[in-house]
Write a protein that holds these residues in place. Structure first.
Motif, PDB file in Angstrom:
ATOM      1  N   UNK A  93     -10.803  -0.454  -1.068  1.00 31.45           N
ATOM      2  CA  UNK A  93      -9.436  -0.755  -0.616  1.00 31.45           C
ATOM      3  C   UNK A  93      -9.536  -1.825   0.462  1.00 31.45           C
ATOM      4  N   UNK A  94      -9.063  -2.986   0.146  1.00 28.61           N
ATOM      5  CA  UNK A  94      -9.158  -4.119   1.063  1.00 28.61           C
ATOM      6  C   UNK A  94      -8.376  -3.850   2.351  1.00 28.61           C
ATOM      7  N   UNK A  95      -9.016  -4.137   3.475  1.00 33.91           N
ATOM      8  CA  UNK A  95      -8.432  -3.815   4.776  1.00 33.91           C
ATOM      9  C   UNK A  95      -7.091  -4.531   5.007  1.00 33.91           C
ATOM     10  N   UNK A  96      -7.060  -5.794   4.635  1.00 34.76           N
ATOM     11  CA  UNK A  96      -5.836  -6.579   4.827  1.00 34.76           C
ATOM     12  C   UNK A  96      -4.703  -6.053   3.937  1.00 34.76           C
ATOM     13  N   UNK A  97      -5.025  -5.773   2.685  1.00 38.68           N
ATOM     14  CA  UNK A  97      -4.029  -5.243   1.745  1.00 38.68           C
ATOM     15  C   UNK A  97      -3.496  -3.906   2.248  1.00 38.68           C
ATOM     16  N   UNK A  98      -4.416  -3.076   2.700  1.00 39.31           N
ATOM     17  CA  UNK A  98      -4.063  -1.761   3.230  1.00 39.31           C
ATOM     18  C   UNK A  98      -3.066  -1.900   4.374  1.00 39.31           C
ATOM     19  N   UNK A  99      -3.388  -2.778   5.297  1.00 39.57           N
ATOM     20  CA  UNK A  99      -2.508  -2.975   6.455  1.00 39.57           C
ATOM     21  C   UNK A  99      -1.135  -3.504   6.043  1.00 39.57           C
ATOM     22  N   UNK A 100      -1.159  -4.460   5.113  1.00 39.91           N
ATOM     23  CA  UNK A 100       0.111  -5.060   4.707  1.00 39.91           C
ATOM     24  C   UNK A 100       0.990  -4.041   3.980  1.00 39.91           C
ATOM     25  N   UNK A 101       0.354  -3.299   3.062  1.00 36.85           N
ATOM     26  CA  UNK A 101       1.137  -2.309   2.307  1.00 36.85           C
ATOM     27  C   UNK A 101       1.635  -1.194   3.214  1.00 36.85           C
ATOM     28  N   UNK A 102       0.803  -0.839   4.196  1.00 40.86           N
ATOM     29  CA  UNK A 102       1.201   0.191   5.151  1.00 40.86           C
ATOM     30  C   UNK A 102       2.435  -0.272   5.928  1.00 40.86           C
ATOM     31  N   UNK A 103       2.332  -1.491   6.451  1.00 42.41           N
ATOM     32  CA  UNK A 103       3.443  -2.018   7.228  1.00 42.41           C
ATOM     33  C   UNK A 103       4.701  -2.116   6.375  1.00 42.41           C
ATOM     34  N   UNK A 104       4.541  -2.583   5.145  1.00 47.88           N
ATOM     35  CA  UNK A 104       5.710  -2.751   4.290  1.00 47.88           C
ATOM     36  C   UNK A 104       6.303  -1.420   3.847  1.00 47.88           C
ATOM     37  N   UNK A 105       5.448  -0.411   3.651  1.00 40.52           N
ATOM     38  CA  UNK A 105       5.961   0.924   3.311  1.00 40.52           C
ATOM     39  C   UNK A 105       6.850   1.418   4.449  1.00 40.52           C
ATOM     40  N   UNK A 106       6.388   1.187   5.667  1.00 41.37           N
ATOM     41  CA  UNK A 106       7.154   1.636   6.830  1.00 41.37           C
ATOM     42  C   UNK A 106       8.444   0.824   6.980  1.00 41.37           C
ATOM     43  N   UNK A 107       8.323  -0.490   6.832  1.00 39.41           N
ATOM     44  CA  UNK A 107       9.515  -1.344   6.959  1.00 39.41           C
ATOM     45  C   UNK A 107      10.559  -1.003   5.891  1.00 39.41           C
ATOM     46  N   UNK A 108      10.074  -0.836   4.675  1.00 42.73           N
ATOM     47  CA  UNK A 108      10.973  -0.540   3.571  1.00 42.73           C
ATOM     48  C   UNK A 108      11.746   0.753   3.813  1.00 42.73           C
ATOM     49  N   UNK A 109      11.026   1.753   4.340  1.00 42.55           N
ATOM     50  CA  UNK A 109      11.673   3.053   4.575  1.00 42.55           C
ATOM     51  C   UNK A 109      12.764   2.925   5.632  1.00 42.55           C
ATOM     52  N   UNK A 110      12.658   1.886   6.451  1.00 45.12           N
ATOM     53  CA  UNK A 110      13.680   1.695   7.484  1.00 45.12           C
ATOM     54  C   UNK A 110      14.745   0.698   7.052  1.00 45.12           C
ATOM     55  N   UNK A 111      14.655   0.292   5.766  1.00 36.65           N
ATOM     56  CA  UNK A 111      15.631  -0.656   5.263  1.00 36.65           C
ATOM     57  C   UNK A 111      15.408  -2.066   5.775  1.00 36.65           C
ATOM     58  N   UNK A 112      14.179  -2.332   6.273  1.00 32.21           N
ATOM     59  CA  UNK A 112      13.880  -3.686   6.748  1.00 32.21           C
ATOM     60  C   UNK A 112      13.239  -4.483   5.625  1.00 32.21           C
TER      61      UNK A 112
END
Lengths: 250, 434
Positions: A93-112
């Motif tokens: 699991x690529x570190x950069x991909x992991x971080x980006x998907x993590x951040x986007x999962x969180x942003x998406x859940x907040x409607x961002x």
């Protein structure tokens, strides 16, 4: 921000936490100290939602909501972050991909909006520089083959990118040499803000030399046996835990 | 011989006769011999070790036909599936039929074309090559392939030529394949010091059509030739796919096969490599993904019959729902095969309690100066890793997807073509987030 009331919990019928009360307000840094086996890491895990613990009594409210009723990912999306004592290796699991998907999962859940790849790369590079994490590690698999210090820096990097409201650091100082400790502490200090609270779980005082806590709590036998200001940590450093435990027993 | 075998043999014989009447076929003798071999062998059954975990009842009940039909298909749908990178040559088969107008016979030093045409014009090299590695067939389906073979690809690379861009071999099955058994046979021949990269894919134009692809592939690499063979089996969800690959490697030749099996209701791939000259190497990587109602099977059969040869095999599988997989990896190192290196590994990730894998890595060593290893593992998703991901905001499905992609990544990365890596990651991601 966080209100823990009479929290009791255990594993397989064995009580570990026996009535914890703790109030954490935005902007505060709380240190939770204590000898091995006092329940410090259990407290951190329960706040993050790790399976395997049974809460037998009490409640935890986070921003007015029942924290213990929330799924693990829901807590993360609401701004709870646990920097782990033993960060998990994720081979492949690529570190950069992991971080980006993590951040986007969180942003998406907040409607961002999701952050685009270019801006994200820029952000992560900047934060990685701050926590002195070698940029090459961003291209590698998450924590895989990282040294102890690199794993902890990677945790702090995640925290810096995800910008939680409540950060819980579980023995982030364990196993770090003095330089790594300083980098990690710098990273944490940079995140201090009036909107953010932190709970720093540690066995030793030395991290607190760099991270000045507003409150220090001593956990022993599943209870908070003493709370005080940062001077309590210094006293513990000078005298160890023994005197305190004796005093509590007496 | 039971009635069913007799019926199949007679159908095969009629097919051979019909070719004969239509003007002859230079393979008639070999076809007839293969039909007789079929009658001796019958169909494989689970009492044979190699087929112990792979039943063929579903396939037999379907009873796919040998008929040939030429049905129209949407050309644009075929073209949309072309490999998204520049290719040195392209061979396209739709419903088992060669599509000359969609193919591109390529650059100097590379000769590609249809097997049927090569046989029709009496291409000697091709006529000699058919069955040279496979024999008449060592199980009933392989014998039937030879007895009734229709068409296939012939790919030849001249001595000393290096082909950088991939040669694409694309198989598509559409509505015209419904209910039919297709019998392709591919011949790949690299002359001395040639090197090439072959991308072979089996895709469906229609996701639910039922058909049977019964194929054989014979690959000959002359001295110091080197082939990278990237293969993806992504047949329709109702398809049966059976593939035998035979490798003939001359001195210091090198074969690298990267396999992925993600489609079909039932699929079995066998890769047979026999080292008869010193210094050759064979690397096989593979990934399989099986979900509800699917069976996927890989049989590797590597025979070190010459010294100083290297083989390495690494296969990984992800099983979800009621998916079932079989892995059988056999390495034999014969007495004369000193200084052999042979390593075999198989790892399986089980996402459900109902999933099943039968894995059987085997080493048979008769030489004493060799380096060999083998191992297999069957595991579940790591709970600590799941917690870690969820604590970073991923829900269970996303976490599982990421961990499976991570698990598969070691094999996916072996694919040299970026579009293939993307295609696979996409398939894995979609299947596992469900």
């Amino acid at each position: 921000m966080l209100s823990i009331k009479h929290l009791s919990a255990g594993v397989d019928g064995k009580a570990i936490l026996k009535g914890i009360d703790l109030e954490v307000r935005a902007g505060e840094v709380h240190a939770v100290m204590g000898p091995n086996g006092s329940g410090k890491s259990t407290l951190a895990h329960i706040l993050a939602g790790r399976d395997g613990y049974t809460v037998t009594d009490g409640e935890v409210r986070y921003m007015g909501r029942d924290l213990l009723g929330m799924e693990i990912e829901e807590r993360a999306r609401q701004g709870v972050f646990l920097a782990m004592q033993y960060p998990v290796e994720l081979p492949g699991v690529n570190n950069m991909t992991f971080l980006r998907e993590s951040m986007n999962a969180i942003r998406k859940s907040r409607g961002e909006e999701e952050m685009d790849a270019v801006s994200f790369m820029k952000l992560v590079r900047e934060k990685a520089r701050q926590v002195k994490l070698d940029e090459k590690l961003l291209k590698r698999s998450v924590n895989t083959g990282f040294s102890g210090g690199e794993k902890k820096r990677n945790e702090i990097l995640q925290m810096a990118v995800l910008e939680p409201f409540l950060a819980i650091l579980d023995e982030t100082d364990s196993g770090l040499d003095i330089d790594a400790l300083r980098n990690v502490a710098d990273g944490v200090n940079r995140l201090r803000s009036p909107h953010r609270a932190m709970i720093v779980v540690t066995h030793y005082q030395r991290l607190l030399d760099y991270l000045e806590p507003d409150h220090v709590h001593v956990l022993a036998g599943g209870r908070i046996v003493r709370s005080g200001g940062k001077e309590l940590a210094l006293e513990l450093e000078a005298k160890g835990y023994g005197w305190l435990l004796e005093e509590v027993a007496a | 011989m039971n009635q069913m075998i007799r019926d199949y043999q007679q159908t095969a014989m009629r097919y051979i006769d019909s070719l004969h009447e239509a003007g002859g076929d230079r393979l008639t003798g070999r076809r007839q011999a293969a039909a007789r071999r079929f009658a001796e062998l019958g169909f494989p059954h689970t009492r044979t070790e190699a087929w112990r975990y792979t039943g063929i009842e579903g396939l037999m009940q379907r009873g796919f036909e040998l008929t040939e039909r030429d049905e129209a298909f949407p050309r644009h749908a075929v073209m949309r599936r072309f490999l998204r990178e520049p290719t040195a040559a392209r061979l396209v088969f739709v419903d088992g039929r060669y599509q000359a107008d969609l193919s591109d016979t390529g650059l100097a030093g590379v000769r590609v074309g249809s097997l049927r045409e090569a046989v029709a014009v009496g291409d000697r090299q091709v006529l000699e090559a058919v069955g040279s590695l496979s024999g008449l067939g060592d199980h009933g389906f392989a014998a039937l392939n030879l007895a009734t073979l229709q068409d296939g690809a012939v790919i030849r690379v001249s001595a000393g030529v290096t082909v950088q861009q991939p040669i694409e071999l694309l198989h598509l099955a559409g509505k015209g394949a419904a209910g039919r058994a297709m019998r392709p046979r591919h011949l790949v021949m690299l002359e001395a010091d040639a090197s090439a990269n072959l991308v072979e894919r089996y895709l469906a134009l229609d996701g639910e059509t039922a058909y049977f692809n019964n194929l054989v592939c014979e690959i000959t690499l002359a001295e110091r030739a080197s082939l990278v063979h990237q293969r993806i089996q992504q047949e329709s969800a109702q398809a049966y796919h059976l593939c035998d690959i035979h490798l003939g490697l001359q001195g210091k030749a090198h074969y690298q096969g990267i396999n992925a099996a993600v489609g079909g209701v039932w699929s079995r791939t066998r890769i047979h490599c026999r080292f008869t000259d010193p210094g050759a190497g064979c690397e096989l990587d593979g990934l399989y993904l099986a979900g509800e109602g699917q069976l996927t099977d890989f049989h590797l059969d590597v025979d070190h019959a010459a010294p100083h040869c290297d083989s390495r095999e690494n296969f990984k599988g992800i099983l979800h729902g009621g998916g079932k997989a079989v892995f059988d990896g056999l390495i034999q190192v014969r007495e004369q095969a000193q200084k052999s290196n042979a390593h075999l590994s198989n790892a399986n990730l089980m996402l459900s309690r109902r999933a099943e894998v039968d894995t059987k890595p085997q080493l048979q060593i008769y030489a004493d100066d060799v380096q060999c290893s083998h191992g297999a593992s069957v595991g579940r998703l790591d709970e600590q890793a799941m917690f870690y991901l969820r604590s970073r905001g991923f829900d269970k499905g996303q976490a599982r997807r990421l961990l499976c992609l991570g698990f598969a990544n070691e094999i996916v990365e072996r694919f040299q073509s970026a579009p293939l890596r993307e295609q696979l990651s996409e398939v894995i991601g979609q299947r596992l987030e469900e």
